[in-house]
Write an enzyme that holds these catalytic residues in place. Structure first.
Site, mmCIF file in Angstrom:
data_model
loop_
_atom_site.group_PDB
_atom_site.id
_atom_site.type_symbol
_atom_site.label_atom_id
_atom_site.label_comp_id
_atom_site.label_asym_id
_atom_site.label_seq_id
_atom_site.Cartn_x
_atom_site.Cartn_y
_atom_site.Cartn_z
ATOM 1 C CB CYS A 1 104.820 -20.189 -6.011
ATOM 2 S SG CYS A 1 105.232 -21.827 -5.375
ATOM 3 C CG HIS B 1 107.306 -21.575 -9.214
ATOM 4 N ND1 HIS B 1 107.444 -20.799 -8.082
ATOM 5 C CD2 HIS B 1 106.895 -20.725 -10.200
ATOM 6 C CE1 HIS B 1 107.149 -19.544 -8.376
ATOM 7 N NE2 HIS B 1 106.798 -19.483 -9.651
ATOM 8 C CG HIS C 1 105.296 -16.468 -11.114
ATOM 9 N ND1 HIS C 1 106.517 -16.939 -10.704
ATOM 10 C CD2 HIS C 1 105.581 -15.465 -11.997
ATOM 11 C CE1 HIS C 1 107.490 -16.282 -11.310
ATOM 12 N NE2 HIS C 1 106.942 -15.384 -12.101
#
Length: 250
Positions: A155, A206, A218
């Site tokens: 991420c 994240h 993402h």
């Protein structure tokens, strides 16, 4: 009475080129780096550099950058708020850089709630437009732990890659470290960051890029993909929309 003064530095960037289908090339059967370089009229060496390839071997359906993003102009705007008025001053030759903050994986970081990032100007969103466009062209690239190249992303590696390809001076860090370098945004715009907590570890764990309409892009466990903030999972782990305090052009 003392009033807190908020200073948010926003980089205004105008790009000479924007992300397009010509920015990425999907490798086909029989392709070689030399052949791809010839088709796109670039040097093999450039392909290696742009895609951070350590060797010349490539694979079918691999996506390669074949056109280097270029920056045309840049200025820096300081937005100062004292809760009663806003003053904007342009300083083309001055840039503010926020030093990287090192945060251990197990640490839980807290958003600077007292700091509310100001809305970007139209010129400032030119940077976001490029980043979002480019990010969408990376859909389908697989997940790779600690990855930050076209071979695969995690991420934060994905965030690093799309911002650095836009010509911005950004260092490779973890999502919780990026979180400490951003300010909360009450009304997000397309291109702002979105953070989540307690996914695979405790704390900020994240992040992605906001696409509007409660969607974000993402690098998840299934690779680079567009997801919905309305899904039960992401809604449960959502923390906030944020914006970098400052970024400069390399």
């Amino acid at each position: 009475m003392f009033k807190k003064v908020l200073i948010v530095t926003v980089l205004l960037v105008t790009f000479a080129s924007s992300a397009s289908a010509n920015t990425l090339y999907e490798v086909k059967k029989g392709d070689t780096l030399t052949k791809i370089a010839k088709i796109n009229k670039v040097a093999v060496n450039d392909l290696r550099t742009w895609n951070k390839l350590k060797k010349d071997s490539i694979y079918v359906k691999q996506k390669l950058i074949v056109k280097k993003p270029t920056v045309a102009t840049k200025t820096t705007t300081n937005v100062v708020s004292n809760n009663s008025k806003i003053i904007v001053t342009n300083k083309p030759k001055q840039e503010t850089v926020v030093p990287p903050v090192q945060v251990k994986d197990e640490q839980l970081t807290i958003a600077p709630n007292a700091v509310q990032a100001m809305n970007l100007s139209t010129e400032g969103q030119a940077m976001y437009s490029f980043i979002v466009d480019f990010a969408k062209h990376l859909e389908g690239i697989p997940y790779l732990y600690a990855g930050n190249t076209m071979a695969g992303f995690d991420c934060s590696g994905f965030i690093y890659f799309i911002h650095s390809q836009a010509g911005l001076d950004i260092t490779r860090q973890s999502s919780d470290s990026y979180f400490t370098q951003t300010a909360n945004v009450v009304v997000p715009v397309i291109g702002d960051l979105v953070f989540f907590e307690n996914t695979y570890k405790q704390g900020i764990s994240h992040m992605g890029v906001y696409l509007g309409e409660n969607k974000f892009i993402h690098a998840g466990s299934k690779g680079v993909e567009v997801a919905s903030l309305e899904s039960s999972y992401w809604k449960e782990h959502f923390v906030s929309f944020n914006r970098f305090n400052s970024l400069t052009v390399r």
